[in-house]
Design a protein around this motif. Structure first.
Motif, PDB file in Angstrom:
ATOM      1  N   ARG A  59       0.796  -1.163  -0.060  1.00 31.61           N
ATOM      2  CA  ARG A  59       0.012   0.030   0.101  1.00 31.61           C
ATOM      3  C   ARG A  59       0.846   1.236   0.144  1.00 31.61           C
ATOM      4  O   ARG A  59       1.570   1.472   0.921  1.00 31.61           O
ATOM      5  N   GLY A  60       0.698   2.064  -1.119  1.00 31.36           N
ATOM      6  CA  GLY A  60       1.602   3.207  -0.966  1.00 31.36           C
ATOM      7  C   GLY A  60       2.251   3.446  -2.180  1.00 31.36           C
ATOM      8  O   GLY A  60       2.133   2.886  -3.382  1.00 31.36           O
ATOM      9  N   ILE A 146       3.116   8.292  -4.997  1.00 33.65           N
ATOM     10  CA  ILE A 146       4.487   8.191  -5.853  1.00 33.65           C
ATOM     11  C   ILE A 146       4.289   6.764  -6.068  1.00 33.65           C
ATOM     12  O   ILE A 146       4.162   5.807  -5.409  1.00 33.65           O
ATOM     13  N   ILE A 147       4.695   6.297  -7.137  1.00 39.06           N
ATOM     14  CA  ILE A 147       4.886   4.887  -7.521  1.00 39.06           C
ATOM     15  C   ILE A 147       5.764   4.050  -6.921  1.00 39.06           C
ATOM     16  O   ILE A 147       6.952   4.544  -6.475  1.00 39.06           O
ATOM     17  N   PHE A 148       5.451   3.118  -6.465  1.00 45.24           N
ATOM     18  CA  PHE A 148       6.236   1.843  -5.426  1.00 45.24           C
ATOM     19  C   PHE A 148       7.477   1.708  -5.975  1.00 45.24           C
ATOM     20  O   PHE A 148       8.585   1.261  -5.173  1.00 45.24           O
ATOM     21  N   ASN A 149       7.606   1.551  -7.179  1.00 45.41           N
ATOM     22  CA  ASN A 149       8.955   1.030  -7.806  1.00 45.41           C
ATOM     23  C   ASN A 149       9.625   2.063  -8.633  1.00 45.41           C
ATOM     24  O   ASN A 149      10.630   2.078  -9.248  1.00 45.41           O
ATOM     25  N   GLY A 158      11.884  -5.795  -0.413  1.00 45.05           N
ATOM     26  CA  GLY A 158      12.009  -7.045   0.269  1.00 45.05           C
ATOM     27  C   GLY A 158      11.380  -8.163  -0.486  1.00 45.05           C
ATOM     28  O   GLY A 158      11.492  -9.246   0.057  1.00 45.05           O
ATOM     29  N   ILE A 159      10.322  -7.794  -1.408  1.00 48.56           N
ATOM     30  CA  ILE A 159       9.474  -8.921  -2.136  1.00 48.56           C
ATOM     31  C   ILE A 159       9.716  -8.537  -3.628  1.00 48.56           C
ATOM     32  O   ILE A 159       9.511  -7.492  -3.974  1.00 48.56           O
ATOM     33  N   SER A 160       9.814  -9.683  -4.526  1.00 48.06           N
ATOM     34  CA  SER A 160      10.040  -9.236  -6.046  1.00 48.06           C
ATOM     35  C   SER A 160       8.769  -8.766  -6.509  1.00 48.06           C
ATOM     36  O   SER A 160       7.487  -9.083  -6.016  1.00 48.06           O
ATOM     37  N   GLU A 161       9.062  -7.712  -7.404  1.00 54.57           N
ATOM     38  CA  GLU A 161       7.858  -6.872  -7.866  1.00 54.57           C
ATOM     39  C   GLU A 161       6.735  -7.730  -8.459  1.00 54.57           C
ATOM     40  O   GLU A 161       5.415  -7.327  -8.276  1.00 54.57           O
ATOM     41  N   ASN A 162       7.169  -8.772  -9.109  1.00 51.95           N
ATOM     42  CA  ASN A 162       5.867  -9.746  -9.674  1.00 51.95           C
ATOM     43  C   ASN A 162       5.150 -10.244  -8.567  1.00 51.95           C
ATOM     44  O   ASN A 162       4.005 -11.118  -8.862  1.00 51.95           O
ATOM     45  N   GLU A 163       5.820 -10.614  -7.493  1.00 52.69           N
ATOM     46  CA  GLU A 163       4.733 -11.067  -6.300  1.00 52.69           C
ATOM     47  C   GLU A 163       3.937 -10.205  -5.636  1.00 52.69           C
ATOM     48  O   GLU A 163       2.843 -10.636  -4.676  1.00 52.69           O
ATOM     49  N   LEU A 173       0.305   5.471 -10.259  1.00 51.81           N
ATOM     50  CA  LEU A 173       0.752   6.721  -9.430  1.00 51.81           C
ATOM     51  C   LEU A 173       2.092   7.191 -10.209  1.00 51.81           C
ATOM     52  O   LEU A 173       2.819   6.488 -11.116  1.00 51.81           O
ATOM     53  N   PRO A 174       2.362   8.525 -10.283  1.00 50.26           N
ATOM     54  CA  PRO A 174       3.473   9.015 -11.149  1.00 50.26           C
ATOM     55  C   PRO A 174       4.812   8.847 -10.467  1.00 50.26           C
ATOM     56  O   PRO A 174       4.828   8.356  -9.141  1.00 50.26           O
ATOM     57  N   THR A 175       6.018   9.011 -11.083  1.00 46.69           N
ATOM     58  CA  THR A 175       7.301   8.912 -10.648  1.00 46.69           C
ATOM     59  C   THR A 175       7.695  10.168  -9.796  1.00 46.69           C
ATOM     60  O   THR A 175       6.931  11.115  -9.869  1.00 46.69           O
TER      61      THR A 175
END
Length: 183
Positions: A59-60, A146-149, A158-163, A173-175
């Motif tokens: 979340r965020g 703001i986009i999480f990645n 701590g967790i892969s993005e695809n999971e 969300l924007p960069t």
């Protein structure tokens, strides 16, 4: 309770003094007098929120803008999260820097996040209950994020993005660069 400022000015980790015995435990989760004395911040919380999430939910990163900006005191009631806040105060020497901490029902730590910060968390245990106090009321017209990645912030969740389990709204969300016109 022990209150320690992070490397981000105005952002504090609060560790309560816990009393445990065969009956269970007791601790003071917030004391305005102690908080004000130790931080120099006068805060008046007006809204409490709570969420329950499955493992790997992210979340965020969320915040409110303008006069609706919120300071938050966040904690985990049950379960475990990696909690992250980002300094988005343009005149701050730590603008664009982030702080992360594990909050769970064992360490019972809390994080005070001042106005001018984006906030998010990723859930590390199923059925985690997350709670936070806000010093201003929610206003959907002033919500932002703001986009999480984001590559500039480079947050290790701590967790892969695809999971990760992320709302469609949060995926759009924007960069950081686009949000603050840094390009």
């Amino acid at each position: 309770m022990k209150i320690e400022e992070t490397h981000l000015k105005g952002c504090f980790v609060i560790t309560p003094k816990v009393f445990e015995d065969e009956r269970g435990y007791f601790f003071e989760s917030f004391n305005q007098h102690v908080f004000e004395t130790d931080t120099g911040i006068n805060v008046n919380f007006v809204q409490d929120n709570q969420s329950m999430s499955a493992k790997k939910v992210l979340r965020g990163l969320h915040f409110q803008t303008g006069e609706y900006a919120q300071a938050k005191l966040v904690q985990v009631i049950k379960g475990k999260v990696l909690d992250v806040c980002v300094d988005i105060r343009k005149k701050s020497p730590t603008f664009g820097q982030h702080f992360s901490i594990i909050l769970d029902d064992k360490n019972r730590k809390q994080l005070y996040i001042p106005r001018g910060f984006a906030h998010g968390f990723v859930v590390l245990e199923n059925n985690t209950i997350f709670s936070y106090k806000c010093d201003y009321f929610y206003n959907n017209k002033n919500e932002a994020g703001i986009i999480f990645n984001d590559k500039t912030l480079n947050i290790d969740w701590g967790i892969s993005e695809n999971e990760l389990i992320i709302s469609e709204k949060d995926k759009l969300l924007p960069t950081f660069e686009n949000l603050f016109n840094l390009i």
